[in-house]
Design an enzyme around this catalytic site. Structure first.
Site, PDB file in Angstrom:
ATOM      1  N   GLU A 422       0.841  -1.189   0.000  1.00  0.00           N
ATOM      2  CA  GLU A 422       0.000   0.000   0.000  1.00  0.00           C
ATOM      3  C   GLU A 422       0.884   1.249   0.000  1.00  0.00           C
ATOM      4  O   GLU A 422       1.696   1.454   0.888  1.00  0.00           O
ATOM      5  CB  GLU A 422      -0.871  -0.031   1.261  1.00  0.00           C
ATOM      6  CG  GLU A 422      -1.568   1.268   1.579  1.00  0.00           C
ATOM      7  CD  GLU A 422      -2.187   1.243   2.980  1.00  0.00           C
ATOM      8  OE1 GLU A 422      -2.021   0.241   3.692  1.00  0.00           O
ATOM      9  OE2 GLU A 422      -2.830   2.237   3.336  1.00  0.00           O
ATOM     10  N   ASP A 498      -0.828  -1.024   5.744  1.00  0.00           N
ATOM     11  CA  ASP A 498      -0.614  -0.406   7.052  1.00  0.00           C
ATOM     12  C   ASP A 498      -1.550  -1.010   8.091  1.00  0.00           C
ATOM     13  O   ASP A 498      -2.624  -1.502   7.760  1.00  0.00           O
ATOM     14  CB  ASP A 498      -0.909   1.103   6.973  1.00  0.00           C
ATOM     15  CG  ASP A 498       0.174   1.846   6.214  1.00  0.00           C
ATOM     16  OD1 ASP A 498       1.282   1.295   6.091  1.00  0.00           O
ATOM     17  OD2 ASP A 498      -0.107   2.966   5.745  1.00  0.00           O
ATOM     18  N   ASP A 500      -3.633   0.274   9.973  1.00  0.00           N
ATOM     19  CA  ASP A 500      -4.641   1.244  10.392  1.00  0.00           C
ATOM     20  C   ASP A 500      -5.928   0.994   9.610  1.00  0.00           C
ATOM     21  O   ASP A 500      -6.053   0.008   8.895  1.00  0.00           O
ATOM     22  CB  ASP A 500      -4.133   2.679  10.179  1.00  0.00           C
ATOM     23  CG  ASP A 500      -3.778   2.940   8.715  1.00  0.00           C
ATOM     24  OD1 ASP A 500      -4.116   2.101   7.857  1.00  0.00           O
ATOM     25  OD2 ASP A 500      -3.154   3.976   8.439  1.00  0.00           O
ATOM     26  N   ASP A 502      -7.372   2.563   7.077  1.00  0.00           N
ATOM     27  CA  ASP A 502      -7.228   2.553   5.620  1.00  0.00           C
ATOM     28  C   ASP A 502      -6.589   1.252   5.145  1.00  0.00           C
ATOM     29  O   ASP A 502      -6.990   0.675   4.141  1.00  0.00           O
ATOM     30  CB  ASP A 502      -6.353   3.720   5.150  1.00  0.00           C
ATOM     31  CG  ASP A 502      -7.143   5.016   5.130  1.00  0.00           C
ATOM     32  OD1 ASP A 502      -8.388   4.931   5.232  1.00  0.00           O
ATOM     33  OD2 ASP A 502      -6.532   6.090   5.030  1.00  0.00           O
TER      34      ASP A 502
END
Ligand code: 0RA
Length: 797
Positions: A422, A498, A500, A502
């Protein structure tokens, strides 16, 4: 006690069960949580068989405090008479002989030979204890076993006024890696079973948490489709058909909606066939044929006359297909693909006939459906044209790899890996940190993967996705023969995002993409998820990478060790493990408070509810004066109103508590809230904390320096703060923040890394989440959030 004679039979019996204990995974798949649940499925399958044979309409499953499980039914009861050959009661044969099952009943739709169907004797062999109780012929019988071996005779323990079978067992901790059943997982399966067996009531109780669910669907799979489509703009009614031919029973229910996605669930003998199979193939053929037949023969306007493909006619379709057949063959990687070839033709014939009749008799509905699928066809054509254009440009041919790809040197797929990363910056680090011989890097820009509210097809015309397709080398297309898995250029495809929100969003999208386009890649075990750390803790030369906050806190506390000492108001001193346990409980409460906020229940209100000395439930208001409750709440700062309203959809009255704080802000809680995990587990944990600590006032002593702290959350912060002492903690907000060496060491180096291998179930779950949350329709999303927000549990009435 009478002396037992060891006959040849009884010796084979013991050997059989010993084999199960020696190689449990061969019989139940694994000894992790899935294997644990498998035991329950095995036992309930027997009761379901009894229900399918028409002798039982109620099954009750209970999880007990001691981690044992009881399954009871109101069927005929397992026979207890002497088995002519074995010379022992039939019940004993069933419980101790591999594959004996209920076979002597000659019932042909048993799941035997299927995914479960290893026989209840396997459960017995893997149970620390098992206790079978049978009510038959006015008598209650009982027999007990330990690790498969009878420890009592068959005993008559009293009269019986009904019939049925009750099995209680505790999974053997010598065998299983875990001992806690998961309520949610089992609940999902029981609900599914209740849909698939209309009219059958399944009650599920968890005595560990006091939760209770009752499932009973008179509408069967019709209700299943209705529930899947709840909140979606549907087209026409649910179309239902059932039939039987050559011993195969079929039931199907379908309904179209304005959505683009397809939701098809297929089952064979109550087992979800995730990988599809012959029944699905038969259904697809019939649907495509019936719709094309109608388009050709009905008197439709010209713009609606069009040849439709299978994909066209399945857009926006919700379907549940259930077959029951005597000797199911389960194939595929996860044994969830029906292989019986005879099912294809029969399902196709039955569905075709039913649909033809339905369309003829309901021209208005037929017209709406045709409009929908013709629309789908046009959109698909446009997408195909765009794709062909790309193909002609050569972007998908294997001699032009995407520019962003940093390929590996090896040309042997078996030792080649591709990391789909990503973001460009993380891609940069990965490119520098990788082992260029075996590891390829393909950075994807996050944003454009955001295909919310678009057709899945559109995803394919997306530049990033195309780069990925080209890099993989398999080709693309709806048809399996357009893909060539032998051309796959890497045998490890690793999704690296990641840690998180997103990142998890993108991971869901990618998993959905692979699930829909390259299922076989997952089945072959080629898809992985990388596990980058979230924290780096270091002190001098010592360094440690840590994956989440919980682990970080445990790590720090462990390191702080006995430097921390806590004294409670009640005079208790806590250190080491005891202190850890306390911190764990507080951490749990913190999480619950957080969840409350996201559901619109303020921390202020939740705190008051937790502090209220009684557990609130319906019965609370029967035994306590509501006025007293109101007064207590008022003292704590909330005015309360108790409101009863009729809920039209549920067709019953519902009770709400409306809380108003000093500023006039109101929070309305359905009584069901008090039956949710959020409340009950929170309440229980909070009680435990109070019991442990007395008041929430503490003396925290660090290296002999005491300080007073009030409240559990402050205490938590203080303890963690103290534990941090001397440590430098770096938090990685994204992969890009790690330098190339760190990324290599923690996440990519085959020597150190831990990657998750994606299973078909994982990918199917991602697909479900994708459809629920990112679908084209806002309604299901709202519905999803509401369902979570209320966490409506089956009412305890
Ligand atoms: C075969 C014959 C009969 C009952 C059953 C099987 C039976 C097995 C299980 C397992 C769980 N619950 C069950 N309930 C019934 C009895 C046939 C008869 O009474 O004539």
């Amino acid at each position: 006690m009478s002396e037992k004679k060891y006959t040849a039979e009884s010796i084979t019996v013991l050997e059989g069960l010993a084999a199960v204990r020696k190689r449990p995974a061969m019989y139940i798949g694994s000894t992790d949580i899935r294997g644990l649940h498998h035991l329950v499925y095995e036992v309930i399958d027997n009761s379901i068989d009894e229900a399918m044979a028409g002798h039982c309409d109620k099954i009750k499953v209970t999880l007990h405090m001691d981690n044992s499980c009881t399954v009871s039914d109101n069927g005929r009861g397992i026979p207890v008479d002497m088995h002519p050959k074995e010379g022992v009661p039939a019940l004993q044969v069933v419980m101790t002989t591999l594959h004996a099952g209920g076979k002597f009943d000659n019932d042909s739709y048993k799941v035997s030979g299927g995914l479960h169907g290893v026989g209840v004797s396997c459960v017995n062999a893997l149970a620390e204890f098992m206790e079978s109780t049978v009510k038959r012929d006015g008598m209650t019988y009982r027999m007990k076993f330990e690790r498969g071996v009878p420890v009592t005779e068959l005993e008559e323990i009293g009269p019986a006024h009904s019939t049925g079978t009750t099995q209680r067992f505790r999974p053997d901790e010598e065998i299983f890696e875990v001992n806690q059943f998961d309520f949610e997982t089992l609940k999902k399966r029981f609900k599914e079973l209740a849909y698939l067996n209309s009219g059958l009531e399944i009650e599920f109780k968890d005595e560990r948490t006091d939760e209770r669910e009752v499932f009973k669907f008179e509408g069967g799979i019709r209700k299943y489709v209705a529930d899947i489509n709840a909140g979606v703009n549907t087209i026409g009614d649910i179309i239902y058909g059932e039939g039987e031919a050559e011993n195969i029973m079929l039931e199907f229910a379908i309904q179209y909606s304005m959505a683009y996605k397809e939701n098809t669930y297929t089952f064979a003998n109550n087992i979800r066939t995730i990988e599809g199979g012959t029944h699905l193939a038969g259904f697809k053929t019939a649907l495509t044929r019936a719709i094309n037949n109608y388009v050709t023969n009905a008197d439709l306007p010209k713009k609606l006359i069009k040849k439709l493909t299978g994909d066209d006619v399945r857009e926006g379709l919700t379907a549940v297909i259930s077959v029951k057949l005597p000797d199911p063959q389960f194939e595929g990687q996860t044994k969830t693909k029906l292989g019986n070839s005879e099912a294809a033709g029969l399902v196709a014939a039955l569905v075709y006939e039913k649909l033809n009749t339905f369309f003829e008799e309901n021209p208005k509905e037929a017209r709406l459906i045709i409009e929908k699928v013709v629309d789908a066809a046009r959109a698909r054509e446009a997408a195909r044209k765009a794709r062909d254009l790309v193909r002609r440009k050569g972007a998908l041919s294997d001699n032009s790899l995407p520019g962003k790809l940093a390929d590996c040197q090896s040309k042997n797929p078996e030792d080649s890996e591709i990391f789909i990363v990503e973001g460009d910056s993380a891609g940069g680090s990965a490119k520098q940190g990788r082992d260029p011989k075996h590891q390829a890097i393909l950075p994807l820009r996050g944003k454009i993967l955001n295909v919310e509210k678009t057709r899945f097809d559109k995803m394919l015309s997306n530049k990033e996705v195309r780069a990925m397709i080209t890099a993989l080398g398999i080709g693309i297309g709806q048809e399996e023969d357009e893909k060539d898995y032998d051309k796959l250029r890497y045998h490890k495809v690793v999704i690296m995002t990641d840690a998180d929100v997103d990142g998890s969003h993108i991971r869901t999208l990618l998993l959905t993409f692979f699930f829909r386009q390259y299922q076989e890649l997952i089945e072959r075990g080629y898809l992985y998820i990388a596990q980058p750390p979230l924290f780096r803790a270091h002190k001098g030369k010592f360094e440690r990478f840590i994956t989440d906050e919980g682990e970080l806190h445990s790590f720090l506390l462990e390191k702080a060790g006995d430097d921390l000492k806590l004294e409670t108001k009640s005079g208790k001193t806590l250190v080491g493990d005891e202190l850890m346990a306390l911190v764990d409980n507080i951490r749990f409460m913190r999480k619950k408070f957080g969840e409350c906020e996201t559901m619109g229940i303020t921390t202020e209100l939740y705190r008051v509810l937790m502090n209220y000395p009684e557990r609130i439930q319906y019965s609370h208001f029967e035994t306590h004066d509501p006025e007293a409750f109101r007064k207590d709440m008022e003292e704590a700062g909330f005015k309360v109103e108790i409101v009863v309203e009729h809920d039209d959809e549920l067709e019953k009255d519902r009770t709400y508590l409306v809380f108003e704080n000093g500023n006039g802000a109101r929070t309305r809680l359905a009584m069901e809230f008090f039956y949710s995990k959020l409340y009950k587990l929170g309440y229980q944990t909070y009680r435990n904390l109070l019991e442990q600590c007395g008041e929430m006032v503490f003396n925290l002593e660090v290296k002999d320096e005491p300080r007073e702290i009030q409240g559990m959350f402050d205490l938590y912060e203080a303890i963690i703060d103290e534990a941090h002492r001397g440590w430098q903690i770096q938090r990685y907000k994204g992969l890009g923040e790690m330098n190339p060496e760190q990324l290599w060491e923690t996440t990519m180096n085959p020597e150190n890394r831990s990657m998750l291998q994606v299973t078909i179930e994982d990918a199917a779950a991602a697909n479900d989440i994708f459809m629920d949350l990112m679908g084209d329709n806002v309604e299901p999303r709202r519905d999803f959030i509401e369902r979570n927000a209320l966490m409506v549990q089956e009412l305890d009435i």
